[in-house]
Design a protein around this motif. Structure first.
Motif, PDB file in Angstrom:
ATOM      1  N   ILE A  83      -3.412   1.279  -2.967  1.00 44.68           N
ATOM      2  CA  ILE A  83      -4.871   1.213  -3.078  1.00 44.68           C
ATOM      3  C   ILE A  83      -5.316   1.858  -4.382  1.00 44.68           C
ATOM      4  O   ILE A  83      -6.134   1.298  -5.121  1.00 44.68           O
TER       5      ILE A  83
ATOM      6  N   VAL B  96       0.825  -1.208   0.000  1.00 39.70           N
ATOM      7  CA  VAL B  96       0.000   0.000   0.000  1.00 39.70           C
ATOM      8  C   VAL B  96       0.859   1.257   0.000  1.00 39.70           C
ATOM      9  O   VAL B  96       0.662   2.147  -0.820  1.00 39.70           O
TER      10      VAL B  96
ATOM     11  N   THR C   6     -11.274  -2.341   4.395  1.00 38.96           N
ATOM     12  CA  THR C   6     -11.013  -1.121   3.635  1.00 38.96           C
ATOM     13  C   THR C   6     -10.315  -1.443   2.321  1.00 38.96           C
ATOM     14  O   THR C   6     -10.700  -0.952   1.263  1.00 38.96           O
ATOM     15  N   ILE C   7      -9.311  -2.277   2.391  1.00 41.13           N
ATOM     16  CA  ILE C   7      -8.534  -2.625   1.191  1.00 41.13           C
ATOM     17  C   ILE C   7      -9.417  -3.303   0.151  1.00 41.13           C
ATOM     18  O   ILE C   7      -9.418  -2.917  -1.018  1.00 41.13           O
TER      19      ILE C   7
ATOM     20  N   GLU D 139     -12.163  -0.589  -1.128  1.00 45.03           N
ATOM     21  CA  GLU D 139     -11.666   0.582  -1.854  1.00 45.03           C
ATOM     22  C   GLU D 139     -10.769   0.232  -3.028  1.00 45.03           C
ATOM     23  O   GLU D 139     -10.822   0.882  -4.068  1.00 45.03           O
ATOM     24  N   ALA D 140      -9.943  -0.775  -2.866  1.00 46.71           N
ATOM     25  CA  ALA D 140      -8.972  -1.091  -3.908  1.00 46.71           C
ATOM     26  C   ALA D 140      -9.502  -2.084  -4.929  1.00 46.71           C
ATOM     27  O   ALA D 140      -8.941  -2.213  -6.006  1.00 46.71           O
TER      28      ALA D 140
ATOM     29  N   SER E  74      -0.301  -4.884   3.584  1.00 42.99           N
ATOM     30  CA  SER E  74      -0.222  -3.637   4.341  1.00 42.99           C
ATOM     31  C   SER E  74      -0.117  -3.906   5.832  1.00 42.99           C
ATOM     32  O   SER E  74      -0.710  -4.848   6.348  1.00 42.99           O
TER      33      SER E  74
ATOM     34  N   CYS F  22      -4.169  -0.318  -7.390  1.00 40.68           N
ATOM     35  CA  CYS F  22      -5.024  -1.489  -7.516  1.00 40.68           C
ATOM     36  C   CYS F  22      -6.379  -1.116  -8.099  1.00 40.68           C
ATOM     37  O   CYS F  22      -6.866  -1.762  -9.032  1.00 40.68           O
ATOM     38  N   HIS F  23      -6.987  -0.078  -7.561  1.00 36.13           N
ATOM     39  CA  HIS F  23      -8.298   0.359  -8.051  1.00 36.13           C
ATOM     40  C   HIS F  23      -8.233   0.707  -9.535  1.00 36.13           C
ATOM     41  O   HIS F  23      -9.111   0.338 -10.319  1.00 36.13           O
TER      42      HIS F  23
ATOM     43  N   ILE G 196      -3.108  -7.325  -1.996  1.00 36.74           N
ATOM     44  CA  ILE G 196      -2.560  -6.143  -1.320  1.00 36.74           C
ATOM     45  C   ILE G 196      -1.904  -6.566  -0.014  1.00 36.74           C
ATOM     46  O   ILE G 196      -2.442  -7.393   0.721  1.00 36.74           O
TER      47      ILE G 196
END
Length: 129
Positions: free
Chosen positions: A62, A54, A90-91, A94-95, A83, A65-66, A81
């Motif tokens: 993030i 991250v 969250t990962i 969001e990602a 981190s 990745c997104h 991911i």
């Protein structure tokens, strides 16, 4: 032909250990310690899987990745991911990552996540054929 994994990690010790373990597992591995080096390679060749940190010196995993997961050309590439500072929920939300591993991590657990992720992709490809 061995699966190609890109490891995007700025910590040289982590990068070295992950690369070593994955090569021992029979994967082909390319490591990148910056977003710019990773992006330059992505213009040349795509991997079978990306292991992405991250916090990078010149980018955010993030966001990377997104961006890859929302682009039609690269959405199929599985991304895991890594981190120490973000939560799994969250990962993944969001990602749009395929999986998450919290640092510090057990190397056997990392290898198992990679095998599982690549296995999911292979089985989904089998059902499409």
């Amino acid at each position: 032909m061995p699966k190609l994994i890109y490891v995007v990690e700025d910590d040289q010790d982590i990068s070295f250990i992950v690369e070593y373990i994955l090569i021992e597992e029979g994967y082909q591995v390319k490591t990148f310690n910056t977003t710019s080096a990773f992006n330059a390679q992505m213009e040349l060749d795509w991997p079978d899987l990306i292991l992405l940190d991250v916090m990078l010196p010149d980018g955010n995993g993030i966001e990377i990745c997104h961006s890859l997961k929302t682009a039609a050309a690269t959405t199929h590439i599985p991304i895991i991911i890594m981190s120490a500072h973000a939560t799994e929920t969250t990962i993944l939300r969001e990602a749009c990552a395929d999986d998450f591993i919290n640092k510090p991590f057990d190397l056997d657990h990392l290898v198992q996540i990679i095998k599982n992720t690549l296995g999911k992709i292979a089985s989904s490809n089998d059902t499409r054929q």
